[in-house]
Design an enzyme around this catalytic site. Structure first.
Site, PDB file in Angstrom:
ATOM      1  CE  LYS A 119      -1.512  -4.438   3.403  1.00 50.68           C
ATOM      2  NZ  LYS A 119      -1.825  -5.773   2.883  1.00 50.68           N
ATOM      3  CE1 TYR A 130      -4.121  -2.910   5.724  1.00 53.43           C
ATOM      4  CE2 TYR A 130      -3.492  -0.633   5.274  1.00 53.43           C
ATOM      5  CZ  TYR A 130      -3.843  -1.887   4.825  1.00 53.43           C
ATOM      6  OH  TYR A 130      -3.909  -2.129   3.468  1.00 53.43           O
ATOM      7  CB  SER A 148      -0.868  -0.027   1.264  1.00 51.66           C
ATOM      8  OG  SER A 148      -1.474   1.221   1.480  1.00 51.66           O
TER       9      SER A 148
HETATM   10  P1  NAD Z   1     -11.105  -7.250   1.165  1.00 52.47           P
HETATM   11  O1  NAD Z   1     -11.352  -7.253   2.622  1.00 52.47           O
HETATM   12  O2  NAD Z   1     -12.244  -6.987   0.252  1.00 52.47           O
HETATM   13  O3  NAD Z   1     -10.458  -8.643   0.727  1.00 52.47           O
HETATM   14  C1  NAD Z   1      -9.617  -9.393   1.570  1.00 52.47           C
HETATM   15  C2  NAD Z   1     -10.151 -10.823   1.581  1.00 52.47           C
HETATM   16  O4  NAD Z   1      -9.294 -11.625   2.413  1.00 52.47           O
HETATM   17  C3  NAD Z   1     -11.554 -10.950   2.166  1.00 52.47           C
HETATM   18  O5  NAD Z   1     -12.368 -11.673   1.251  1.00 52.47           O
HETATM   19  C4  NAD Z   1     -11.368 -11.719   3.478  1.00 52.47           C
HETATM   20  O6  NAD Z   1     -12.480 -12.545   3.748  1.00 52.47           O
HETATM   21  C5  NAD Z   1     -10.092 -12.497   3.213  1.00 52.47           C
HETATM   22  N1  NAD Z   1      -9.284 -12.818   4.396  1.00 52.47           N
HETATM   23  C6  NAD Z   1      -8.853 -11.955   5.367  1.00 52.47           C
HETATM   24  N2  NAD Z   1      -8.103 -12.618   6.270  1.00 52.47           N
HETATM   25  C7  NAD Z   1      -8.041 -13.920   5.870  1.00 52.47           C
HETATM   26  C8  NAD Z   1      -7.424 -15.090   6.397  1.00 52.47           C
HETATM   27  N3  NAD Z   1      -6.710 -15.057   7.527  1.00 52.47           N
HETATM   28  N4  NAD Z   1      -7.577 -16.254   5.726  1.00 52.47           N
HETATM   29  C9  NAD Z   1      -8.297 -16.308   4.568  1.00 52.47           C
HETATM   30  N5  NAD Z   1      -8.912 -15.235   4.044  1.00 52.47           N
HETATM   31  C10 NAD Z   1      -8.787 -14.047   4.674  1.00 52.47           C
HETATM   32  O7  NAD Z   1      -9.909  -6.216   0.890  1.00 52.47           O
HETATM   33  P2  NAD Z   1      -9.381  -5.602  -0.479  1.00 52.47           P
HETATM   34  O8  NAD Z   1      -9.766  -4.182  -0.529  1.00 52.47           O
HETATM   35  O9  NAD Z   1      -9.715  -6.476  -1.605  1.00 52.47           O
HETATM   36  O10 NAD Z   1      -7.817  -5.629  -0.196  1.00 52.47           O
HETATM   37  C11 NAD Z   1      -7.009  -6.693  -0.632  1.00 52.47           C
HETATM   38  C12 NAD Z   1      -5.576  -6.440  -0.184  1.00 52.47           C
HETATM   39  O11 NAD Z   1      -5.134  -5.205  -0.708  1.00 52.47           O
HETATM   40  C13 NAD Z   1      -5.381  -6.358   1.322  1.00 52.47           C
HETATM   41  O12 NAD Z   1      -4.137  -6.969   1.644  1.00 52.47           O
HETATM   42  C14 NAD Z   1      -5.322  -4.869   1.584  1.00 52.47           C
HETATM   43  O13 NAD Z   1      -4.594  -4.573   2.740  1.00 52.47           O
HETATM   44  C15 NAD Z   1      -4.610  -4.402   0.344  1.00 52.47           C
HETATM   45  N6  NAD Z   1      -4.860  -2.982   0.027  1.00 52.47           N
HETATM   46  C16 NAD Z   1      -6.154  -2.555  -0.092  1.00 52.47           C
HETATM   47  C17 NAD Z   1      -6.396  -1.215  -0.382  1.00 52.47           C
HETATM   48  C18 NAD Z   1      -7.815  -0.691  -0.474  1.00 52.47           C
HETATM   49  O14 NAD Z   1      -8.008   0.504  -0.344  1.00 52.47           O
HETATM   50  N7  NAD Z   1      -8.819  -1.533  -0.692  1.00 52.47           N
HETATM   51  C19 NAD Z   1      -5.328  -0.338  -0.565  1.00 52.47           C
HETATM   52  C20 NAD Z   1      -4.020  -0.817  -0.461  1.00 52.47           C
HETATM   53  C21 NAD Z   1      -3.804  -2.156  -0.161  1.00 52.47           C
HETATM   54  C1  WQD Z   2      -9.746   9.384   0.852  1.00 51.39           C
HETATM   55  C2  WQD Z   2      -9.908  10.872   1.112  1.00 51.39           C
HETATM   56  C3  WQD Z   2     -10.320  11.450   3.403  1.00 51.39           C
HETATM   57  C4  WQD Z   2     -14.275   9.616   3.701  1.00 51.39           C
HETATM   58  C5  WQD Z   2      -7.143   4.554   3.299  1.00 51.39           C
HETATM   59  C6  WQD Z   2      -6.094   3.865   4.122  1.00 51.39           C
HETATM   60  C7  WQD Z   2      -4.908   3.500   3.282  1.00 51.39           C
HETATM   61  C8  WQD Z   2      -5.329   2.734   2.040  1.00 51.39           C
HETATM   62  C9  WQD Z   2      -6.477   3.357   1.318  1.00 51.39           C
HETATM   63  C10 WQD Z   2      -5.031   0.374   2.339  1.00 51.39           C
HETATM   64  C11 WQD Z   2      -9.213  11.339   2.375  1.00 51.39           C
HETATM   65  C12 WQD Z   2     -11.496  11.812   2.548  1.00 51.39           C
HETATM   66  C13 WQD Z   2     -13.049  10.044   3.234  1.00 51.39           C
HETATM   67  C14 WQD Z   2     -15.274  10.578   4.004  1.00 51.39           C
HETATM   68  C15 WQD Z   2     -13.763  12.326   3.337  1.00 51.39           C
HETATM   69  N1  WQD Z   2      -5.765   1.409   2.337  1.00 51.39           N
HETATM   70  N2  WQD Z   2     -12.796  11.369   3.054  1.00 51.39           N
HETATM   71  N3  WQD Z   2     -14.982  11.900   3.819  1.00 51.39           N
HETATM   72  O1  WQD Z   2      -7.433   7.874   3.613  1.00 51.39           O
HETATM   73  O2  WQD Z   2      -6.387   7.621   1.367  1.00 51.39           O
HETATM   74  O3  WQD Z   2      -6.569   5.694   2.759  1.00 51.39           O
HETATM   75  O4  WQD Z   2      -7.520   3.682   2.231  1.00 51.39           O
HETATM   76  O5  WQD Z   2      -3.862   0.222   2.281  1.00 51.39           O
HETATM   77  O6  WQD Z   2      -4.039   2.772   4.071  1.00 51.39           O
HETATM   78  O7  WQD Z   2      -5.679   4.736   5.149  1.00 51.39           O
HETATM   79  O8  WQD Z   2      -8.667   6.648   1.763  1.00 51.39           O
HETATM   80  O9  WQD Z   2     -11.005   6.583   1.043  1.00 51.39           O
HETATM   81  O10 WQD Z   2     -10.490   6.747   3.511  1.00 51.39           O
HETATM   82  O11 WQD Z   2     -10.075   8.691   2.047  1.00 51.39           O
HETATM   83  O12 WQD Z   2     -13.538  13.520   3.173  1.00 51.39           O
HETATM   84  O13 WQD Z   2     -16.383  10.244   4.451  1.00 51.39           O
HETATM   85  O14 WQD Z   2     -11.302  11.147   1.321  1.00 51.39           O
HETATM   86  O15 WQD Z   2     -10.079  12.430   4.376  1.00 51.39           O
HETATM   87  O16 WQD Z   2      -8.693  12.607   2.128  1.00 51.39           O
HETATM   88  P1  WQD Z   2      -7.236   7.055   2.439  1.00 51.39           P
HETATM   89  P2  WQD Z   2     -10.138   7.099   2.118  1.00 51.39           P
END
Ligand code: NAD
Ligand code: WQD
Length: 344
Positions: free
Chosen positions: A157, A153, A128
Site C-alpha cells: 500500500k 501487504y 489503508s
Molecule cells: P476483496 O478480496 O473482496 O476484493 C478484491 C477483488 O479483487 C476480488 O474480487 C479479487 O477476485 C480481485 N482481484 C485480486 N487480484 C486481482 C487481479 N490480479 N486481477 C483481477 N482481479 C483481482 O477485497 P476488499 O475487502 O473488497 O478490498 C478491496 C481493496 O481495498 C483492496 O485493495 C484492499 O487491500 C483494500 N483494503 C481493504 C480493507 C479491508 O479491510 N477489507 C481495508 C483497507 C484496504
Molecule cells: C480488528 C480487531 C484484533 C479477530 C486488518 C489488517 C489491516 C486492514 C484491516 C487492509 C483487532 C481483534 C480480530 C478475532 C479479535 N486491512 N480480533 N479476534 O487488525 O485492524 O486490520 O484489517 O488494509 O491492514 O491488518 O482488523 O478485523 O483483523 O481486527 O480479537 O478473531 O479485532 O485483534 O484488535 P485489523 P481485524
C-alpha cells in the site's frame, strides 16, 4: 444499459468493490468491472442487478496481463475514471508469501497506469490505515507519519501510494485520490451483497457473525491487557456503504476541481474508536444474539489503537460517514443469515 460516465472498477465483484459498483450505478455512472474472481464470485453480478436493476459489464481477467487491459481500452476508449480495488489483502499470508503480494498488488497497478498513460483519467486507489502503523498521536491525520510497514501487504500500500504520487506528478493526464480505509464492516441494506471470507475469517466482524450463526466456535478476543479503557484493541470501524460512497465523492471532486492538484490522500473512517469488547457488545445489543467469547493472547503484529481524523474528507470531498455501529452490526448479521439461506 445505462450511459453515464464510464468508470473502470477493478476488483468490482469483491467486498468493497461490489458495494461501490452499486453506488456508482445509483449515482448515474456506468461501471465496467474487471475481476479475475480470485476472491469473489460471478454470482455477485446477479446480486448487484437484484439491487439496482442493472447488470454491469464484466470482464474476467487478471490485471497482471497488460495486453488484456490494452484490449479493454480499445473496447471502451471513453473510460474517464478508474477505481482500483483489485489486490490480495490477507496480512498474515503476505508475511508467508511476500512475492505473491508484491506481484499481485504492484504489477496490476503499473499495468493500469502504463496502459492509460495517453488518456485523461481520474484514479481512485484503495489504500489503508495500515500505512500509519502504531501511531504516536491519535487521531491520525493524513500528515501523520507513514511508518515502516509491519507486513508485505502494508508495504504494497505504501509503495502503491508512492507509485501513484510520482506518476501523477510526471504526467498531465492522471489525477489520483488515495483513500486510506479504516476497518470496513457491514453489508448492503438489501442483504444481497456483503463480505465473503474464504476459510476461517481473520477479521473481527465476519468471525463474530460466523460464530453467532454456528459456523465457528467461540470468538477469541486477542488480548485484554492493552492500554485502552477495557484492555482490548481500538479500531475505527466504518460501514462499507459509507466507504463505497466516499469513492463517488472522490470521483466527483476530481471531476469538479480545476487542474492543478494531481495527487491527494484522505482518511476514510468515522473518526470514532471502538474496542473489540465494545464491538461484541454492540453486536449483542443490536441483534439480540448472545455471543460466546473468551479472552486469549495478543495477536502478533496487532496495533493497540488507531482511529482517523476524517475532517479533510468532509471539508474537501463533502463526504462524511452516516451509519453507526447498530447499522454495521445489523447489516452484517442480515447478510450472514442471507448467505446461509442462499450460498454462492
Ligand atoms: P476483496 O478480496 O473482496 O476484493 C478484491 C477483488 O479483487 C476480488 O474480487 C479479487 O477476485 C480481485 N482481484 C485480486 N487480484 C486481482 C487481479 N490480479 N486481477 C483481477 N482481479 C483481482 O477485497 P476488499 O475487502 O473488497 O478490498 C478491496 C481493496 O481495498 C483492496 O485493495 C484492499 O487491500 C483494500 N483494503 C481493504 C480493507 C479491508 O479491510 N477489507 C481495508 C483497507 C484496504
Ligand atoms: C480488528 C480487531 C484484533 C479477530 C486488518 C489488517 C489491516 C486492514 C484491516 C487492509 C483487532 C481483534 C480480530 C478475532 C479479535 N486491512 N480480533 N479476534 O487488525 O485492524 O486490520 O484489517 O488494509 O491492514 O491488518 O482488523 O478485523 O483483523 O481486527 O480479537 O478473531 O479485532 O485483534 O484488535 P485489523 P481485524
Amino acid at each position: 444499459m445505462i450511459a453515464g460516465t464510464k468508470i473502470l472498477v477493478t476488483g468490482g465483484t469483491g467486498y468493497i468493490g461490489s458495494h461501490t459498483v452499486v453506488e456508482l450505478i445509483n449515482s448515474g455512472y456506468q461501471p465496467v468491472i474487471v475481476d479475475n474472481l480470485s476472491n469473489s464470485s460471478l454470482q455477485v453480478l446477479k446480486q448487484i442487478e437484484g439491487i439496482t436493476g442493472v447488470n454491469p459489464e464484466f470482464f474476467n481477467f487478471d490485471l497482471s496481463d497488460k495486453q488484456r487491459i490494452d484490449n479493454l481500452r480499445k473496447i471502451h476508449p471513453d473510460i474517464e475514471g478508474i477505481i482500483h480495488f483489485a489486490a490480495f489483502k490477507a496480512v498474515g499470508e503476505s508475511v508467508e508469501q511476500p512475492l505473491k503480494y508484491y506481484r499481485n498488488n504492484i504489477y496490476p497497478l503499473v499495468n493500469l497506469l502504463d496502459s492509460f498513460s495517453e488518456q485523461k483519467v481520474n484514479f481512485v486507489f484503495s489504500s489503508s490505515c495500515t500505512v500509519y502503523g502504531e501511531p504516536d498521536q491519535l487521531p491520525v491525520t493524513e500528515s501523520s507519519p507513514v511508518k515502516p510497514a509491519e507486513s508485505p501487504y502494508g508495504n504494497t500500500k505504501q509503495i502503491a501510494e508512492d507509485i501513484l504520487r510520482d506518476t501523477a506528478k510526471a504526467t498531465h493526464n492522471l489525477r489520483v485520490t488515495a483513500l486510506r480505509y479504516f476497518n470496513p464492516v457491514g453489508a448492503h441494506a438489501s442483504a444481497l451483497i456483503g463480505e465473503l471470507p474464504i476459510g476461517v475469517p481473520q477479521n473481527l466482524v465476519p468471525f463474530i457473525t460466523q460464530s453467532a450463526i454456528g459456523k465457528r466456535g467461540a470468538i477469541t478476543v486477542f488480548g485484554n491487557d492493552y492500554n485502552t479503557p477495557d484492555g482490548s484493541c481500538i479500531r475505527d470501524y466504518i460501514h462499507v456503504v459509507d466507504l463505497a460512497k466516499a469513492h463517488i465523492a472522490a470521483l466527483k471532486n476530481m471531476e469538479n476541481t480545476a487542474q492543478g492538484k494531481t495527487y491527494d490522500v484522505y482518511n476514510v473512517g468515522t473518526g470514532n474508536g471502538n474496542t473489540v469488547l465494545e464491538i461484541i457488545k454492540a453486536f449483542e445489543s443490536t441483534t439480540g444474539v448472545k455471543l460466546n467469547y473468551t479472552i486469549g493472547a495478543r495477536r502478533s503484529g496487532d496495533i493497540e489503537k488507531i482511529y482517523g481524523d476524517v475532517n479533510k474528507a468532509e471539508k474537501e470531498l463533502g463526504w462524511k460517514a452516516e451509519l453507526g455501529l447498530p447499522e454495521m452490526m445489523s447489516s452484517a448479521w442480515a447478510w450472514e443469515n442471507y448467505i446461509k439461506q442462499h450460498p454462492f
